[in-house]
Structures are given as structure tokens and as C-alpha cells.
Design an enzyme around this catalytic site. Structure first.
Site, PDB file in Angstrom:
ATOM      1  N   TYR A   1      36.812  24.420  39.507  1.00 25.04           N
ATOM      2  CA  TYR A   1      36.386  25.828  39.495  1.00 25.04           C
ATOM      3  C   TYR A   1      34.905  25.915  39.173  1.00 25.04           C
ATOM      4  O   TYR A   1      34.444  25.428  38.133  1.00 25.04           O
ATOM      5  CB  TYR A   1      37.197  26.596  38.455  1.00 25.04           C
ATOM      6  CG  TYR A   1      37.171  28.102  38.638  1.00 25.04           C
ATOM      7  CD1 TYR A   1      38.218  28.752  39.305  1.00 25.04           C
ATOM      8  CD2 TYR A   1      36.129  28.881  38.146  1.00 25.04           C
ATOM      9  CE1 TYR A   1      38.220  30.123  39.474  1.00 25.04           C
ATOM     10  CE2 TYR A   1      36.123  30.255  38.325  1.00 25.04           C
ATOM     11  CZ  TYR A   1      37.170  30.871  38.981  1.00 25.04           C
ATOM     12  OH  TYR A   1      37.161  32.241  39.145  1.00 25.04           O
TER      13      TYR A   1
ATOM     14  N   TYR B   1      33.854  33.329  46.760  1.00 27.72           N
ATOM     15  CA  TYR B   1      34.472  33.491  45.445  1.00 27.72           C
ATOM     16  C   TYR B   1      35.764  34.281  45.596  1.00 27.72           C
ATOM     17  O   TYR B   1      35.754  35.507  45.646  1.00 27.72           O
ATOM     18  CB  TYR B   1      33.499  34.218  44.520  1.00 27.72           C
ATOM     19  CG  TYR B   1      34.009  34.410  43.120  1.00 27.72           C
ATOM     20  CD1 TYR B   1      34.164  33.334  42.262  1.00 27.72           C
ATOM     21  CD2 TYR B   1      34.327  35.674  42.632  1.00 27.72           C
ATOM     22  CE1 TYR B   1      34.621  33.504  40.969  1.00 27.72           C
ATOM     23  CE2 TYR B   1      34.778  35.857  41.340  1.00 27.72           C
ATOM     24  CZ  TYR B   1      34.928  34.772  40.512  1.00 27.72           C
ATOM     25  OH  TYR B   1      35.380  34.956  39.233  1.00 27.72           O
TER      26      TYR B   1
END
Lengths: 391, 324
Positions: free
Chosen positions: A293, A343
Site C-alpha cells: 500500500y 488510488y
């Protein structure tokens, strides 16, 4: 006690919308498209779905998505809190449901207009995105309003303690961008960048500059999880959930854990890693590629340490040695990550991790990928999953 | 200006919404090659489709077209505007604002849609309507109203060829309001609300702490069961589970545990450069606060600081920490 969840569920379908800065349509439209594509990928019908899982901050109700797509009766609907920390938590819910028979076919989805709608970079204010107003009362009057500012606070201290420099942050941004250059779905497709562009980009919060921060994107992603038995009869090779864990560690706050003995580390990810490895009996040496991430460059460093690819304080050297690159020890964020693809709160990362195991990433490493790691957002309660081939 | 006066102004100006600014204005010249050439020379646009008949004929356009961005140009007034411009409805509206002290004007943005290419010989007529007047807004330039006009452009056959939204801010320049602030007590009502920091929402568990800050004191919650200190305040002690607590006043002595300088985005009501730190207090707890009295490049982890609870704007008391 270790959870008996390893190899009890498999990912059989993945789906994504286009990623953009202005989708021009509702978040529900994005969610419905991503879910339908994931089902098509799996060769399943909407009526096969009996469970749906998403993030608490997703604006699309499970029943609305189910109705839009034409799913039948649902026996599981469940949500994971804490922003991007929820990403692989959705897999845990799905795997538990499938393992226990609560549901047989579960869709995990996330869809957002993160650029044309509510932008996280605009910070918390009277219009709070998540969490309670009281929690953010300790930060708002001082101007500590944005995710970048919270992460900057941890980063500054990490750099102070470990001697990590911006060279390591650049390497993360740069290797990720190089992957995106090859990915037609990525915002930065065919747009490489130089150290000079990186160093002269807009300052966000010391020491973070623009390209240390992820995209803000519109888009949706979904994955379909079902039993290993059923997975064997479907269109795509199943991708087994070998280990999956979520964790909130002691004295955790949502993005603002400034009060622990040491703030320059992420103990919740250490715990999630230990748990996931223990479930499947694997270790860092068994992981061939990763989707880590990357809302901000420095958080990748801390996770490399949590998952045991290097010791505490050594992640900067690990990345500077080129280990995240195509021929490196751990090709990482091969889709371009959230820094350079889009994102979608880490769910585009789950989709990429599935591709890595299937062997279909646009940047598929030359070596075989037997196991891929995918992680959730950090700073918040978090987690990760280890994916592998069918056993 | 009093609330009544604001209401009067708003009633007066809102009557203009929906009105045509003037009779439709037909451009003084039809679309022509000379003006296209002047425009492309000035803008440095060398696209041959605007000037080379042979190239243009072979292109997808099939002939010379005018640069689309000239749409508004064809119906502009020209130099007559610099003399005594005609008092159209838009200027009349601006005068109403002027009379109430909103003398500033600032073009803020336009959005233009183009429906077809214009070619030499086309005629452009503009039809402009006052489309919208915003609520009263506080802006960086002063208090004011956004006025939106919408212009529809039509051709010689009356067909729509484009549309433009033009937005201006009519405002009371800040210098003037600042003067009013310092002049008389009566003028105090003129004072626009300056942006302040985002206020801390107050609830059961934290209001007491902020109320102490309002009194100039930085407090630290203390468990009555085991004596441990905790911040931010919580309703139960995580060590002994007691819900009984009191608080001690902090010495305000501390050091920088971590910090960041906040560059972007900048928020109204906050001073920049803006430094935020995790401050480790001598008592053992930490808190987030701003650093003051030092340049960003002077700050380091471990720097000794001394706090001061002080007023930072009209609404806000906060602890600031200075180099000790």
C-alpha cells in the site's frame, strides 16, 4: 492460536473500471461496473453472489450494488472501517464467510469519485470524512488536517532515527512510476519522470513532496471470492487466499498514533504479518512479488520491515538496492501502485496481486510468482493477505 | 453594513437575475481572414488550418476555420468600450453594487462551450443574460458576491454556435474594510468575519480540556485510580479501568518529538509558514501543537520548547510552543 483460514477461500474474478480524474458518473455506476466485470471474469452470474463486503467509507450500499447488478439473495453484508486500512480486511471477511458456509460467493468492492467528488487531500474540517469529530479536535485547530500531514509526522521521526534519506523515497516513487509507464490503465502511463522533477515538485508537508503522495482518482475495483471446490470449475485459475489478517495494535489511533512509546513504526502491521505468515506456514523468503500500500512513499519502507523483507531501519537500503524493480528480490507495485496507477484504496492492489499470481500483470516478473503479498493502508488499523496458486 | 442593509441590497440585485444585459449584439465584422491572422499572430498559433487554404482544404475541416477561442472576440465592442460605454443592464447592476460599497471587480473564471467551427463569412451574435448571483461570500479579496452571466452565441441562421459562462466577483476591497475596523465603533458592524482556524468540536470527553485552554491553561488528565496521566483525554483509564479522573496543569516545558512544516494545501485562517509538532511534555504525555517563534529550518527533533497558551485569532485560544 492461529486462525484456521488458510486455503479455505479463493479469488476467482477481478474487475476494474477505468481510472480517471473525473468519471462523470455516480460511484454506484462505478461499483456496479467493477462488480459485473469481476463476475464476468470469473464466469459467474450475478445470481451466484450471496455476500458483499466493502469499506465503511464506501458510499455504495451493499443492497444498492446488489440490485444494480441483479444479484439475488444476500446472506452476508459486512463493512471494514479505517479508510484504506480496510482493503485486505474485505478479503478476511469474505474468506471467513466462505470458510464457515455463511456465504458461498462473496464480492469485495470499492468505488469512489476520489478526485471529482470528495477529495481526501482537502483535509478534515466541518465536513469530516471518517471518524469522530472529537478525535480530530486534537488536530484541526493546529492545521494538522490532511493524511499527508499525519504521515509526514511519522516520516520525519523515522528518518531521524534510521538515517533514511529522500534517496529511498525517490527510489520508491521512481520504480513505481516506471511500472506505470507500461500500464495503459495507469494515470502516468507513458509518463516517466526524473529525479529533478521529483525534487522540484510542489512541497506538500515536510519532507513529502508531490510525487511522494498518491493519486486522487475516480474508479472502482472488485474481486470475487468463493470456495476452493467451486474455484476449480470456473473460467480463471483460482488464486488461493493463503493467509489474511487485520490488526489494530495497542494505543492505535486513526492516522494519529502519536502517543505510543515509539511512533516511527507500525506495530499493527507487524502483528498482521506474523498472523498471516503463521496461518500458512510461509515466511518472507517465500514471497516472490508484492503490492504494498503506497498512499505515500515512506509507508512502503515500514511495511517492508513489518513483513520481514529486511530489519527495522534497513528498508531504505533494501529499496535503494533495486529490490522493488522488475529483476529485484521483490518486484513491488507492478501496476504502478497508488502513486502512479490510481488510488482505489488498495483494492486495485488486490486486483494486481491476483494478476501476479495468475501471471498476467503488464509487468509480470520473469521469475515464477508462487506467492504475492498485498497490504492495506497504514497509519490506521491495517492488514495484509498472502495470495498463491491453488493447492 | 447592517443585516437589514444587506437584505435590501440583495433584494435589489436579485431582481436582475434572468434579465438580458442588452439587445442581442451582432459582431461589428463578420468572421474574416484579417482578424484571424491578427489573432493567430498575437497568440503565436501557427496551425495552418487557420491560414493556409490548401492545407485546410485537405484537412478534416475541409477549409479555413477561425480559432474556436475567438468565439467571444467576434461580438466584442472594440475601442468604444474605453470611452463612454453604453449603460447596459450589467453595468447598471455593477453600479448598484458600487453604491453599496462593493466597488471592487474581479473576473474569476469563464467556461466556454463550442458547438461548431466558424468560417469566414459567418456572422456572430451574442445574447447575454444575468444568470446567477451568489450568496454573500467572504473571500481573500474582501466580502462580495459572484455574478454569473451566460452568453449564447448564434449565427446568421439563428442556430446556436456556442455558450459562455462568465463569472465576476463584486466585492468590498479588504483595505477599506480594514479602515472601517479601526475607525469608529459604529463602523464595527462593517467588519467582515475574517476566517479563523477550524474550531475543535467539543463533547463530553474533551470539552473541559478546551475550556481550560480558553482560560489559558494546558491541562493533563489524571486517573484517580492509579494516578497515570493521559492525553488525549479518554473516559476510562486503560490501565486500571477507573472512570474517576481529575487533571493537573502542565508546566508547558517540553521538547520536539517530531514535527512537520505544512506547505500545501494552505487553509484560510492558518498562519504560514505553519509548523506542527508532536511535543513531549516534561510530565510524560505528548500533544500536537504549533511551533512559534522559530524558522522552519531551525527546528529539530529534541529541541527544547516552552509553551504558552495564547489567542491566535478572534475565536481561538491555543497552546503555542517556542524555543526554550
Amino acid at each position: 492460536m492461529v486462525a484456521r483460514i488458510s486455503d479455505k477461500a479463493a479469488i476467482v474474478g477481478i474487475g476494474s473500471t477505468e481510472f480517471s480524474k473525473d468519471s462523470g458518473r455516480s460511484e454506484l455506476a462505478l461499483a456496479a461496473e467493477a462488480v459485473k466485470k469481476a463476475l464476468d471474469d470469473a464466469g459467474l452470474k450475478p445470481s451466484d453472489v450471496d455476500g458483499m463486503v466493502t469499506f465503511t467509507i464506501d458510499q455504495n450500499e451493499e443492497v444498492d450494488v446488489a440490485r444494480a447488478v441483479g444479484c439475488g439473495d444476500l446472506k452476508l453484508y459486512s463493512r471494514i472501517p479505517y479508510g484504506g486500512g480496510a482493503a485486505t480486511g474485505t478479503l478476511l471477511q469474505a474468506a471467513m464467510a466462505v470458510a464457515t458456509g455463511v456465504a458461498e460467493t462473496v464480492v469485495c468492492y470499492r468505488a469512489l469519485n476520489g478526485r471529482s467528488g470528495q477529495r481526501y487531500s482537502s483535509g478534515v474540517s466541518g465536513n469530516l470524512i471518517t471518524g469522530s469529530a472529537i478525535h480530530y479536535s486534537w488536530y484541526m485547530p493546529f492545521g494538522l488536517l490532511t493524511p499527508a500531514s499525519w504521515v509526514a509526522m511519522f516520516t520525519q521521526r523515522y528518518m531521524h532515527l534510521t538515517g533514511c534519506s529522500r534517496d529511498a523515497l525517490f527510489e520508491i516513487a521512481h520504480s513505481t512510476r516506471e511500472y506505470a509507464v507500461n500500464n495503459p490503465a495507469a494515470f502516468f502511463h507513458q509518463r516517466p519522470f526524473t529525479r529533478e522533477e521529483y525534487d522540484t515538485a510542489k512541497k506538500i508537508c515536510e519532507p513529502l513532496r508531490l510525487y511522494d503522495c498518491c493519486q486522487e482518482s475516480d474508479g472502482g475495483c472488485a474481486v470475487v471470492v468463493t470456495t476452493p471446490e467451486r474455484a476449480r470449475d470456473l473460467k480463471q485459475p483460482g488464486v488461493m487466499i493463503r493467509g489474511v489478517a487485520q490488526c489494530a495494535a495497542r494505543d492505535q489511533e486513526e492516522m494519529t498514533s502519536f502517543y505510543r512509546e515509539e511512533i516511527a513504526r507500525i506495530p499493527e502491521m507487524d502483528l498482521a504479518a506474523d498472523e498471516a505468515y503463521a496461518q500458512c506456514g510461509l515466511a518472507a523468503k517465500d514471497i516472490d512479488a508484492a503490492v504494498i500500500y503506497d498512499a505515500f512513499t515512506p509507508i512502503v519502507l515500514w511495511q517492508l520491515e513489518s513483513w520481514g523483507f529486511c530489519n527495522y531501519g534497513e528498508a531504505a537500503d533494501f529499496v535503494k538496492d533495486g529490490n522493488l524493480r522488475p529483476g529485484g528480490r521483490l518486484p513491488t507495485n507492478t501496476h504502478g501502485g497508488q502513486l502512479s496507477e490510481a488510488y482505489i484504496h488498495g483494492v486495485n492492489g488486490i486486483v494486481e496481486a491476483v494478476r501476479l499470481v495468475r501471471g498476467t500483470s503488464v509487468n509480470q516478473p520473469k521469475k515464477p510468482v508462487r506467492h504475492a503479498l498485498v497490504t492495506s493502508g497504514v497509519g490506521v488499523p491495517t492488514g495484509g493477505a498472502i495470495l498463491g496458486g491453488m493447492v | 453594513m447592517t443585516a437589514d442593509e444587506n437584505r435590501d441590497l440583495e433584494a435589489e440585485v436579485r431582481a436582475y437575475v434572468g434579465r438580458e444585459v442588452s439587445a442581442p449584439k451582432r459582431g461589428k465584422d463578420d468572421v474574416n481572414l484579417a482578424m484571424i491572422r491578427h489573432w493567430t499572430e498575437v497568440t503565436g498559433d501557427e496551425n495552418p488550418v487557420y491560414h493556409d487554404p490548401e492545407f485546410a482544404a485537405k484537412s478534416s475541416k475541409g477549409g479555413i476555420i477561425a480559432p474556436p477561442t475567438m468565439l467571444q472576440i467576434w461580438s466584442m465592442e472594440g475601442y468604444s468600450m474605453c470611452q463612454e460605454p453604453e449603460l447596459d443592464v450589467q453595468r447598471e447592476l455593477h453600479k448598484v453594487f458600487d453604491a453599496h460599497g462593493y466597488v471592487g471587480v474581479l473576473g474569476t473564471n469563464t467556461v466556454t462551450e463550442f458547438y461548431r467551427d466558424l468560417r469566414p463569412g459567418d456572422q456572430v451574435t451574442a445574447h447575454t443574460v444575468i444568470d446567477n448571483i451568489s450568496e454573500r461570500k467572504t473571500t481573500g479579496r474582501g466580502v462580495g458576491y459572484f455574478i454569473e452571466t451566460v452568453t449564447k452565441f448564434t449565427d446568421q441562421s439563428g442556430a446556436d454556435i456556442g455558450r459562455q459562462v462568465f463569472r465576476v466577483l463584486k466585492f468590498k476591497p479588504n483595505a477599506e474594510t480594514a479602515e472601517a475596523k479601526t475607525s469608529t465603533a459604529g463602523a464595527a458592524a462593517e467588519k467582515p468575519a475574517l476566517p479563523t482556524r477550524i474550531q475543535a468540536p467539543r463533547g463530553h470527553d474533551n470539552a473541559w480540556w478546551w475550556e481550560a485552554i480558553d482560560q489559558g491553561k494546558l491541562m493533563i488528565q489524571r486517573c484517580k485510580g492509579c494516578g497515570s496521566l493521559r492525553h488525549p483525554p479518554r473516559p476510562m483509564c486503560g490501565k486500571c479501568n477507573s472512570t474517576a479522573w481529575d487533571a493537573i496543569e502542565s508546566s508547558l516545558d517540553g521538547e520536539v518529538y517530531s514535527f512537520t512544516e505544512l506547505h500545501y494545501p494552505k487553509f484560510p485562517g492558518y498562519p504560514y509558514p505553519l509548523l506542527c509538532a508532536v511535543v513531549q511534555l516534561r510530565e510524560g504525555t505528548r500533544l500536537i501543537a504549533n511551533l512559534a517563534g522559530c524558522a522552519p529550518e531551525q527546528v529539530f527533533i529534541g529541541m527544547k520548547v516552552k509553551g504558552k497558551v495564547e489567542r491566535v485569532d478572534d475565536k481561538t485560544m491555543l497552546p503555542n510552543f517556542y524555543p526554550a
